[in-house]
Structures are given as C-alpha cells and as structure tokens.
Write an enzyme that holds these catalytic residues in place. Structure first.
Site, PDB file in Angstrom:
ATOM      1  N   GLU A   1      46.719  49.223  42.340  1.00  0.00           N
ATOM      2  CA  GLU A   1      47.360  48.405  43.391  1.00  0.00           C
ATOM      3  C   GLU A   1      48.148  49.246  44.047  1.00  0.00           C
ATOM      4  O   GLU A   1      48.692  50.092  43.883  1.00  0.00           O
ATOM      5  CB  GLU A   1      48.553  47.433  42.696  1.00  0.00           C
TER       6      GLU A   1
ATOM      7  N   ASN B   1      45.874  35.745  46.590  1.00  0.00           N
ATOM      8  CA  ASN B   1      45.113  34.737  45.789  1.00  0.00           C
ATOM      9  C   ASN B   1      45.596  33.495  45.464  1.00  0.00           C
ATOM     10  O   ASN B   1      46.733  33.438  44.779  1.00  0.00           O
ATOM     11  CB  ASN B   1      44.572  35.544  44.625  1.00  0.00           C
TER      12      ASN B   1
ATOM     13  N   SER C   1      46.356  33.604  41.273  1.00  0.00           N
ATOM     14  CA  SER C   1      46.060  34.897  41.161  1.00  0.00           C
ATOM     15  C   SER C   1      46.862  35.128  39.369  1.00  0.00           C
ATOM     16  O   SER C   1      47.804  34.355  39.150  1.00  0.00           O
ATOM     17  CB  SER C   1      47.316  35.645  41.818  1.00  0.00           C
ATOM     18  N   SER C   2      45.991  35.723  38.746  1.00  0.00           N
ATOM     19  CA  SER C   2      46.562  36.028  37.145  1.00  0.00           C
ATOM     20  C   SER C   2      47.845  36.821  37.127  1.00  0.00           C
ATOM     21  O   SER C   2      47.459  37.928  37.759  1.00  0.00           O
ATOM     22  CB  SER C   2      45.334  36.479  36.316  1.00  0.00           C
TER      23      SER C   2
ATOM     24  N   GLY D   1      43.346  45.703  38.714  1.00  0.00           N
ATOM     25  CA  GLY D   1      42.847  46.931  39.521  1.00  0.00           C
ATOM     26  C   GLY D   1      43.958  47.723  40.005  1.00  0.00           C
ATOM     27  O   GLY D   1      45.264  47.249  40.109  1.00  0.00           O
TER      28      GLY D   1
ATOM     29  N   THR E   1      39.032  36.928  37.337  1.00  0.00           N
ATOM     30  CA  THR E   1      39.084  35.679  36.332  1.00  0.00           C
ATOM     31  C   THR E   1      37.798  34.791  36.413  1.00  0.00           C
ATOM     32  O   THR E   1      37.283  34.210  35.429  1.00  0.00           O
ATOM     33  CB  THR E   1      40.284  34.896  36.826  1.00  0.00           C
TER      34      THR E   1
ATOM     35  N   SER F   1      43.592  42.213  43.329  1.00  0.00           N
ATOM     36  CA  SER F   1      43.815  40.690  43.184  1.00  0.00           C
ATOM     37  C   SER F   1      43.175  39.736  44.047  1.00  0.00           C
ATOM     38  O   SER F   1      43.010  40.151  45.348  1.00  0.00           O
ATOM     39  CB  SER F   1      45.306  40.356  43.398  1.00  0.00           C
ATOM     40  N   GLY F   2      42.436  38.914  43.585  1.00  0.00           N
ATOM     41  CA  GLY F   2      41.678  37.936  44.432  1.00  0.00           C
ATOM     42  C   GLY F   2      40.285  38.545  44.518  1.00  0.00           C
ATOM     43  O   GLY F   2      39.326  37.794  45.343  1.00  0.00           O
TER      44      GLY F   2
HETATM   45  N1  LIG Z   1      31.933  34.042  41.883  1.00  0.00           N
HETATM   46  C1  LIG Z   1      32.744  33.219  42.610  1.00  0.00           C
HETATM   47  N2  LIG Z   1      32.357  32.104  43.070  1.00  0.00           N
HETATM   48  C2  LIG Z   1      33.105  31.481  44.003  1.00  0.00           C
HETATM   49  N3  LIG Z   1      34.301  31.621  44.373  1.00  0.00           N
HETATM   50  C3  LIG Z   1      34.903  32.633  43.841  1.00  0.00           C
HETATM   51  C4  LIG Z   1      34.126  33.495  42.877  1.00  0.00           C
HETATM   52  N4  LIG Z   1      34.941  34.654  42.517  1.00  0.00           N
HETATM   53  C5  LIG Z   1      35.993  34.328  43.098  1.00  0.00           C
HETATM   54  N5  LIG Z   1      36.002  33.235  43.840  1.00  0.00           N
HETATM   55  C6  LIG Z   1      37.124  32.667  44.632  1.00  0.00           C
HETATM   56  O1  LIG Z   1      38.274  33.741  44.819  1.00  0.00           O
HETATM   57  C7  LIG Z   1      39.598  33.177  44.184  1.00  0.00           C
HETATM   58  C8  LIG Z   1      39.919  34.372  43.291  1.00  0.00           C
HETATM   59  O2  LIG Z   1      39.420  34.893  42.238  1.00  0.00           O
HETATM   60  P1  LIG Z   1      39.697  35.255  41.041  1.00  0.00           P
HETATM   61  O3  LIG Z   1      41.100  34.409  40.564  1.00  0.00           O
HETATM   62  O4  LIG Z   1      39.046  35.355  39.831  1.00  0.00           O
HETATM   63  O5  LIG Z   1      40.539  36.796  41.244  1.00  0.00           O
HETATM   64  P2  LIG Z   1      40.883  37.553  40.568  1.00  0.00           P
HETATM   65  O6  LIG Z   1      40.289  39.023  40.742  1.00  0.00           O
HETATM   66  O7  LIG Z   1      41.115  36.910  38.939  1.00  0.00           O
HETATM   67  O8  LIG Z   1      42.524  37.888  41.109  1.00  0.00           O
HETATM   68  P3  LIG Z   1      43.946  38.209  40.472  1.00  0.00           P
HETATM   69  O9  LIG Z   1      43.755  39.677  40.003  1.00  0.00           O
HETATM   70  O10 LIG Z   1      44.743  37.847  41.392  1.00  0.00           O
HETATM   71  O11 LIG Z   1      44.008  37.344  39.251  1.00  0.00           O
HETATM   72  C9  LIG Z   1      39.159  32.190  43.206  1.00  0.00           C
HETATM   73  O12 LIG Z   1      40.131  31.204  42.898  1.00  0.00           O
HETATM   74  C10 LIG Z   1      37.699  31.344  43.870  1.00  0.00           C
HETATM   75  O13 LIG Z   1      38.208  30.598  44.885  1.00  0.00           O
HETATM   76 MG   LIG Z   2      42.784  36.506  37.754  1.00  0.00          MG
END
Ligand SMILES: Nc1ncnc2c1ncn2[C@@H]1O[C@H](COP(=O)(O)OP(=O)(O)OP(=O)(O)O)[C@@H](O)[C@H]1O
Ligand SMILES: [Mg+2]
Length: 1035
Positions: free
Chosen positions: A392, A157, A160-161, A390, A112, A107-108
């Site tokens: 956890e 996050n 977070s999705s 991924g 996404t 997460s984070g």
């Molecule tokens: N390539 C990037 N450029 C800039 N900021 C990013 C990038 N990737 C992630 N972030 C920052 O990190 C935060 C978390 O990313 P994201 O929501 O994609 O995580 P995730 O892997 O989807 O997490 P989750 O499993 O919780 O959904 C985003 O809101 C953004 O602020």
């Molecule tokens: Mg996500």
C-alpha cells in the site's frame, strides 16, 4: 496454453514468458491490456497466475468451466484461477503434498473474489459425499459472516476486506474437504470510530439496521436510520445501489450463514447485542464538568449501552470518565478530561469490536474444525489460501501501511526462497545445466524492519515501553539516529540531499522497499502500537452480563498480569512469522491480482495504474527469473501429444519412448542446438520464437489433421448409423421370421391334421360312413376325376381308360360309356357327307356280311370306292362309259374274272354296275358282253367263305345271257354293297353256306360249284376233275 499461442495477435500471449521482450514492462502491460479488452483476465508468468479485475461478471465460472479444468494439465487450458486451483488440489490429493495459494494485490484488485472461486472449485471438484456436504457448506458460509464483520465499503472497493485472511482447508483420505481453520490478521480497527469521506464502517452495522426486524431493533434500542449513529455516519451513509451492498438482504444471508456454521441462537443474539452496543457507544458524548473533568451526557445511548451489555449504569459512566493506574500495587484513580473520555470511548469501541471479530473467527474455527484440522501443521492434506493485502502506498502512509508493507516484504522473501528454489530444483531434477539468476534479495529490508534490538519494530517497542515522555517524534529521532547508515532507510536531516529534504518531511521516514519507496508519517505510531485500554474499561467489560464480552475481557487481564502485553506490531510480527512457517511447509501457488482502474469500471485500462501495481507486485522480477532459464517446458508426453502430427514418424501414434518422439520432432523442425534441452522428463525450450515456430507449423498441419479427424469421425458416425440400422434390420428380420415361422407352424399343424384326417379316412374307407372317410372318399373321387380328366381318350378308337377306385367303378362305367358316346358323336358330327355316305356303305356291308361271309373282316380296313378297274383299262372304260350306248350313271366298276359256264374257263372282264343295268365288258376288246337290267336279276349268290366268287342269277328268260354269271370279283364285299345300294334291295344278296351249289346254264342245264376251305391265303378257282367248279377259299 498452446491452444492460445496461435491466437497471440488477438489476445496476446497467455504466458508472459512467451513475450519476446520480457524485460519491458510496457510490453508486459500491453499484453495484459490486449487480453483485458478481449475479456481475458487471466495470464500466466510460468506457474504464477496474474488476474486483472474485470469489474463485470464474466461467464467463466460455471459448473461447465469447472469441468473443463478438472483433471487437466495445468497448461492444457487457457489460464484460469480454476487451473491454479486444480493444479494445487491434484498435487495435494495425488501426491500428498500440502499446498498453499497466495493471493495478493492492492485493494479492489480481486483477491477475495479469486479466493471464493478457489473455494467454489474445491467444493465442486471434490465430488459429492453425503457425510461432508455440511462441512463444505460451512466452509462456503464462512465468507458472508467474515465479510459482514471484516469488510467495508472504501473508496477503492465497495467490499474491501479490512483484515488479512489465511484459510486452511483440510481434506480427508478420500480427497474431500472435511474441515478448515482460519487465521486473521490485523483488522483495521480504526474504521470502527472513523471513516474517510464516502467510506463506510464495517457492513454488519448497516446490515443490522436495514435488515433487522422491528422487534429486534426495539430490543436493541435501535432506530432504522444510519444518520442517528455517529460511528456509521462519518463517511458515506447514502443507501448504495450496489448489489453487494444490499444490506437488508445481506443481513438475512449472514444470519443464515450463522445458522449453517451452527452458532447457537443465544450467541447470535449476544453478538448482535455487542454490535448494537458499539453503535450506542459511539453516541455517548461528554461534557466538561468541575475542574475540567469529563462528564457523561446521560442520553439514551448510555442507558442503551449499559442496558444491552448488562453493566451497571454508574460503572459505565465511571469507566468512561476515569482512569485507574496500578502504581506498584497501589491503585490510583484519576478523572479524565473530555478529550480523554472520547479517546477512552473510542479505544473501548475498537477493542470490543476487534476482540469480537477474533472471537467470531475462533467460533467459526470450532465449527469447521475436524480432528485433522486442529493441529495445523501436522497433516499433509491441507490446502491454504492466503487473501492478504498487497503493498500500500498512499499520499500519507502510517502505522497500518508499515505493517502491511512489512507483511509483503515477508511474503516476497518467501516467494524468492520458494520460487527460485523451485526453478533451480527443477533444472537440477531434470539434469539441465543452470547458471544461477541474479535477483534482488529483500532480506535486507526485512531485517531493517524486524531484526532484534536494531530493527524498526524493536525501536518502536522500546519507545513504547520506556518510561518518560516518549512520543512519535522521539521514536523517529531514535530511528534516524540508529538506522542512518542503512541503505534502505531515508530520512530528513540537515545532512540529507535537498531532494530528500523536500520529499521526506520532518515527521516522516522513507523505506526503500523491494517494490518501491514508501514514506511513512510517524503520527500515532506509539499509540497504535501500545494499543492500551484503560483498566477501568476492562473492568467494566468484565462485569458485563453478555457472556461473549465477559469472555473477551477476562478479569485476569487486569488482576493478575503485571507484565505488559506484546505491542501490536510485535504481535503482528509473531503472527506473520507463524504464517511464514505455515506457508514454507507447503508448496505455493501464486495469484497476483491487478485492478485495471480506480473507477471500478469494466472498460477502462489505466496503463500507469497497472504499471504501478506490476512494480509493487514484483511481476517483472518474477518474469525475468522465469525467463533466465527456459521460456517453455513441457513433459515429453504432453509435448508429443500436441505436436506429434509434425513428423511422419510420430503421427498418428508414436510407439516408442516419448523422449525419442520429441527428439524426432525437434530434428524435423530444425531446432538449433542451443534452442532447447532434453531433460529427464521434460523438453525445455529457450526462446518463445522456437515455440511459436513450432505452434505455427502445428496450426498449418491442423487442417490436415482436422480433415483426418473429420473423416474418422464421419466414418464413425456412419458406422454407428449402419450398426443401428443393421440391428434394427436384424430385429425386424427376426420378427418377420418369427411371424413366418408361426405361420408355417400353423400350416404344418393344419397339414398334419389334414393328413391325419386323410389317413383316418383311408383306414376307415371301407367302414360305415363317418366324417373322415366321407371326406376321404370324396377326395378319392375328386382325385380320380381329375386324373380321368387328364387322361381321357380323345378318340373312340382308343380304348384306354384309367382304372377307377372301388368307389368310382360304377361312375366310371357310366362315364366311359358317355365318353365313348360323346367321342362317337363328335366323330359323327365332324363327318363330311361323303364320309358319311362311305360309312353308310360300311354299315350296310356290316349288316349284310358280318358273321355271314368269312372275308368280311378283310373289307373293313379300307374304304369302299366305286372304281376298281386296273389302270391300263381305265382309258377304254372311260370312253365306253362316255359312249352314247352306255347312257347310265356308273355306280361301281371293277376288273373281274368271268368263268365260262361250260368248262369254267376264266375270262378277264370289266364289271360296271350302272344305276339301271349291270354291264360286263370284255377286257381285251372292250366290247359289251352283257347288259342286264338290274331289277331283272333276282339275287346274287356268295359263298360264306373267304373267296370272291359272285354268282349272278340271270333269269332263265334272258336266254341270250346263257345262264348265271360266275364271277370272281376282287373286292367282293365292296362290290356287293354297291350293288345293294344301286338296287336299294338288301335281299338281293344271298350267301350260301352249303359246300356245293348249282348255277344255271341256258337250256335248263346247271353246273355245280363246289366250295372248300383251303389253307392258303389266296383263293383258287379251278375246274375240278369232277367237272365242278372247285373253289378253294382262302383262309
Ligand atoms: N473475477 C471477477 N469477476 C467479476 N468481478 C470481480 C472479479 N474480481 C473482482 N471483481 C469485482 O471487484 C470487486 C473487488 O474485488 P475484491 O473484493 O475481491 O478485491 P480485493 O482484492 O479483495 O480487495 P480488498 O483488498 O479491498 O479486499 C468485487 O466486489 C467485484 O465486484
Ligand atoms: Mg478482499
């Protein structure tokens, strides 16, 4: 990638297969760290993209960047999610092979965000086709809606999705997205009713309260205050400054997205009704009534809930406080206690929200479906993107973590199958010998969880369904008993080692996942798995006036179906297997996301945290497999293109087969026999060092190449400039020529006019005056005058004169005269006094002799002089003249002949005309024979012929002179003229025209002179037989 190889000291290597020590995770992570600090967040392991969350906006996702990666070889540019997207997109479009991109990470870690970048790339790279722009918009707009309903702020996050998502993007035959399909997995329902400290419920609740206008909130009986609602104020209710959590604005974005997706207004309203009703549901509380039965507090929330959903108030109250069981056809209703009511309320809230979420996904799918996208597996033109949680591992892991980690075991299975297969297939395809790589196959763990009858899922389902008092602990006992001997199942028992007894508690079991050990607490397993909703609640919902709720809780669910629905984990397992099937039918690309720190900041790289993720993502395994064979491979074309400058034979262009070109380079660089292999289409290099050596050689050569390119480029620019210049010169030139030609044309026209005018003038020159002939004549006159001016005679002796035209004849005459006069005057003006005197003499001679004396013309050519004495007499004559007896000024002196008056004997004499007297000197003795005063001589007689006879009349009284003197004077005209001058008496000359005339002698006698015209050129004077003096004059 090669571009970065030389930059490896600063920014690490862009492909981890190039790390010398590929077995050390320290080295691997240090490479990621080095790159992270240089803001390079992407790194490859072969084709797998590793992405480290930068936690800041990087300028690497612009339209320009998209173009950089568009239609480029995968390794041509530095690693990027766009490169992965482009590779998949092109394989799909050009080779018609369905693709999927699997994004995983904790997460984070940025899953996404990367999935959005993929969508952004696909939308931009597929070009603009009017008819599908709206579909692209829809696909892009699914994100804000699903994020509003499925994402929440967690401690890890802010966005977070809380569900797994798989999205298929369909492409039409032109390679343009024309639809899609979304699958969602395992929404975290528990969040509806409970959040950990500092976490939030799903975004939509906060968005509605912050962004909904007054009217809407009033209609939904809501107040703009998070704290008023227990479901959303359990965690963090403070307004966040995070821009992603600008709830009010995001509400507008979500509502706009709903319009784009074409969700009808009524359905949007009903959706918000449901969101509001969940908030109200959370505020319904219970008291304890008679016999400890639960009673509903009739607060605002209950009314609002019933009101909004259009359910009878009583039914609401009843369904929350009673439970009806179908006991073999008999419905038995029993009251609930207070705790059970709370449980029922929360179960209802979770069920409502989870079903609405499913409905939302389906509704979106209907909107983005195309005829091709409706059948999920049939078409080849599909690109799938999987954004799923991924591994956890928390302090306490429960049911959800088991599902999530199970999902990851399945994905790892797929990865093993597809990637290793792919690698081995490539060697096979390229004809390279290959020793199969040893790797851990996690099938054993998958089986441990999902195998029918014996796996954990079967045991859990069994325990959920069996009659009797099944509890979480009885389930654990059963597992401990049945799975005791499984090497990947660890549990606490009296027989277990002390370490394990200490580590795994009595209500826990541990699974040895491929990524590591995870402990699970069984608390809540059965409940969550059964996911039961009391019949009364379903009934109440099915009675709702809200058509969505009514649809989601059909009466058939509790009326018809006697069979219990599948448990949650079985449903999840089935949907996972379905997903695996979908993914297995496609070619996968992998994006492995890593979060650099827990603080969500851009300047911190937590080595240990990353090590943990590298382990759970199986990246070292991945790297090891990739390096088992060859670290680097590249098509012959691409390799040759980059390194062709390393051999003279391949530079600048190799004409032959690229494979031979690569072989030449390999020989040139002394590659060891075992360092590389030549496949059918690619060269394989075993060790990174070999590639580095090649790249270093290339970098050295680059300056040379750069100078050539520079020179060519400069040459090209200069040539372009030259051509531009030349072109402008030509243009200028042609303009000038045009101007000149026009001028010449005008001139010629003018000339033609003038010539025509002239000719006309010429033709009519003799006619009555007109404009043309006047000009012509004038011109003729001018021309003649010019001609004349150039050919004027410059001496009056020259009588040439240009012939005048008819019109100038008169003028010519005048001019001729004038010019002659002028010449004469000029001649005269230039005369010296001497010459003038000589002329006067000539004029005088002319006036006397011209036409009178035949020999006159002969006298003209020579000037008159005053001394004709022959040379041998000169000295004596001079002395005579100087003698005092002479005493006069000599006017003229000449040798001559004197004929005696008697007998006409010739005697040579010198004749001197003085200013007063005439002297005759004997030429022998130089004695004076005669001296006669000039004024005493009455005249001198000449014949009219060409002879030189001069008869000087002597007055008779001068007896001593014995009569007239008969002389033959050589220059008779000259002599006579001097005589006139000396006497100043023109009448002294007497020219006789008679053939005979007499001369006096002394004593009154006279002789006769007879003149005849002879034929000879000289005159003869003789005494004729007649006794006369016969003069036969020359011709
Ligand atoms: N390539 C990037 N450029 C800039 N900021 C990013 C990038 N990737 C992630 N972030 C920052 O990190 C935060 C978390 O990313 P994201 O929501 O994609 O995580 P995730 O892997 O989807 O997490 P989750 O499993 O919780 O959904 C985003 O809101 C953004 O602020
Ligand atoms: Mg996500």
């Amino acid at each position: 990638m090669e571009r970065e190889i030389y930059d490896r000291d600063r920014a690490g290597v862009s492909d981890a297969v190039l790390l010398e020590d590929y077995t050390s995770d320290d080295v691997f992570i240090a490479n990621l760290q080095k790159r992270f600090h240089e803001n390079i967040i992407y790194t490859y392991i072969g084709q797998v993209l590793v992405s480290v969350n930068p936690y800041k906006e990087l300028p690497i996702y612009s339209e320009q960047d998209i173009q950089t990666y568009r239609k480029k070889y995968f390794f041509e540019n530095p690693p990027h999610v766009f490169a992965t997207s482009d590779n998949a997109f092109r394989l799909l479009i050009e080779e018609n092979r369905s693709q999927c991109i699997l994004i995983s990470g904790e997460s984070g870690s940025g899953k996404t965000e990367n999935s959005k970048k993929i969508l952004q790339y696909i939308a931009a790279a597929s070009g603009h086709v009017e008819s599908v722009e709206s579909v692209k918009d829809k696909l892009l707009q699914t994100n804000p809606i699903l994020e509003a309903f499925g994402n929440a702020k967690t401690n890890r996050n802010n966005n977070s999705s809380r569900f797994g998502k798989y999205m298929d993007i369909n492409f039409n035959w032109q390679g343009v997205p024309d639809g899609g399909d979304i699958l969602n997995y395992l929404l975290e329902k528990s969040r509806i009713v409970h959040q950990n400290a500092n976490e939030r419920n799903f975004h939509i609740f906060y968005q509605l309260l912050s962004g909904g206008d007054e009217q809407l909130l009033e209609k939904l009986h809501l107040k703009r205050n998070f704290a008023d609602y227990s479901y959303i104020s359990g965690g963090d209710i403070l307004p966040s400054t995070d821009k992603n959590l600008d709830d009010a604005n995001n509400f507008k974005v979500v509502m706009n997205a709903m319009n784009t997706i074409e969700i009808p207004k009524e359905e949007q309203d009903e959706l918000l009704d449901i969101v509001a009703s969940v908030l109200h549901l959370g505020n319904i509380t219970f008291g304890v009534g008679e016999k400890g039965h639960s009673t509903v507090y009739e607060n605002e929330a209950v009314h609002a809930f019933a009101n909004i959903l259009g359910i009878e108030f009583d039914q609401v109250k009843k369904c929350l406080t009673h439970r009806t069981i179908d006991a073999h056809g008999d419905l038995v209703t029993s009251p609930l206690n207070r705790d059970q009511s709370f449980y029922a309320r929360d179960a209802l809230a979770k069920a409502m929200y989870a079903r609405v979420f499913d409905w939302l996904v389906e509704t979106i799918n209907k909107s983005i479906h195309t005829p091709t996208s409706t059948s999920r597996v049939k078409t080849n033109h599909v690109l799938g993107v999987l954004d799923i949680y991924g591994f956890e591992v928390f302090e306490t892991n429960t049911y959800e973590q088991l599902c999530i980690n199970f999902c990851n075991e399945k994905l790892q299975q797929l990865f093993i199958e597809l990637t290793l297969k792919q690698e081995q297939e490539e060697y096979l395809k390229e004809g390279i010998e290959w020793t199969p790589v040893e790797y851990f196959n996690n099938k054993i763990i998958c089986d441990l969880i999902e195998e029918k009858h014996v796996g954990i899922i079967s045991l859990l389902d069994e325990e959920c369904l069996r009659p009797g008092d099944a509890t979480d602990l009885t389930f654990l006992e059963k597992m401990n008993e049945r799975l005791a001997s499984h090497p990947h199942y660890i549990f606490n028992s009296s027989r277990a080692s002390l370490v394990i007894q200490k580590l795994v508690h009595r209500d826990e079991f541990q699974l040895r996942h491929y990524a590591g050990d995870v402990k699970y607490n069984v608390d809540g397993f059965l409940d969550k798995n059964s996911d039961l909703l009391f019949r009364d609640l379903k009934e109440a919902m099915s009675a709702s006036k809200n058509s969505i709720i009514k649809l989601l809780f059909p009466s058939s669910e509790f009326l018809l179906s006697r069979k219990r629905p599948d448990t949650a984990i079985t449903q999840f397992k089935n949907s996972l297997n379905n997903l695996m099937q979908i993914l297995a039918s496609k070619e996968p690309s992998y994006i492995r996301c890593i979060k650099p720190n827990q603080l969500q900041t851009s300047d911190n790289f937590d080595f240990e945290l990353v090590r943990h993720q590298v382990k759970y993502l199986g990246l070292m395994e991945n790297l090891r497999v990739r390096r088992a064979g060859f670290a680097y491979r590249r098509t012959y074309d691409a390799f040759l293109e980059r390194y062709k400058c390393l051999s003279k034979q391949t530079w600048p262009n190799f004409k032959g087969n690229p494979r031979d070109g690569v072989q030449i380079i390999a020989n040139e660089l002394n590659y060891g026999a075992d360092d590389y292999r030549m496949g059918k289409t690619k060269v394989f290099i075993r060790l990174p060092q070999t590639l580095f050596m090649t790249e270093d050689a290339f970098q050295l050569k680059k300056n040379y190449v750069a100078s050539i390119i520079q020179a060519r480029w400069k040459g090209k620019i200069q040539r372009r400039k030259y051509l531009e210049l030349r072109e402008s010169v030509i243009i200028t030139q042609s303009y000038c020529r045009r101007v000149l030609a026009k001028r010449r044309l005008a001139e010629r026209k003018g000339a033609v006019e003038r010539i025509r005018f002239f000719i006309k003038g010429f033709i009519t020159r003799n006619q009555a005056p007109n404009e043309c002939n006047a000009k012509f004549i004038q011109l003729v006159k001018q021309m003649w005058l010019i001609r004349l001016s150039k050919s004027l005679p410059n001496s009056f002796m020259n009588h040439s004169w240009p012939k005048p035209s008819a019109h100038c004849e008169e003028a010519s005459e005048h001019l001729k005269k004038m010019h002659l006069l002028y010449l004469a005057k000029r001649y005269r003006d230039r005369l010296t006094p001497e010459r003038k005197a000589a002329f006067d003499m000539k004029v005088l001679a002319e006036s006397v002799f011209k036409g009178a004396k035949r020999s006159y013309p002969k006298s003209i050519p020579h000037w008159f002089i005053n001394d004709r004495v022959v040379d041998h007499h000169q000295a004596q004559i001079k002395s005579f003249i100087k003698s005092p007896t002479f005493g006069e000024r000599v006017i003229y002196q000449t040798s001559c002949m004197k004929y005696d008056r008697r007998g006409y004997k010739p005697r040579e004499r010198i004749l001197i005309i003085g200013d007063k007297s005439l002297f005759l000197i004997d030429a022998k003795t130089y004695k004076q024979k005669h001296r006669i005063s000039l004024n005493k001589i009455p005249n001198i007689v000449l014949t009219k012929e060409g002879d030189n006879l001069l008869l000087v009349r002597i007055p008779l009284e001068l007896k001593k002179d014995k009569g007239d003197l008969i002389l033959d004077v050589p220059y008779i005209i000259e002599c006579c003229t001097w005589w006139i001058k000396a006497t100043n008496n023109i009448n002294i000359i007497q020219i006789t025209d008679s053939a005979t005339f007499s001369h006096n002698m002394t004593s009154g006698k006279s002789g006769v002179i007879q003149v005849e015209l002879g034929t000879a050129s000289i005159t003869t004077i003789t005494k004729a037989k007649s006794g006369n003096l016969l003069v036969i004059a020359a011709q």
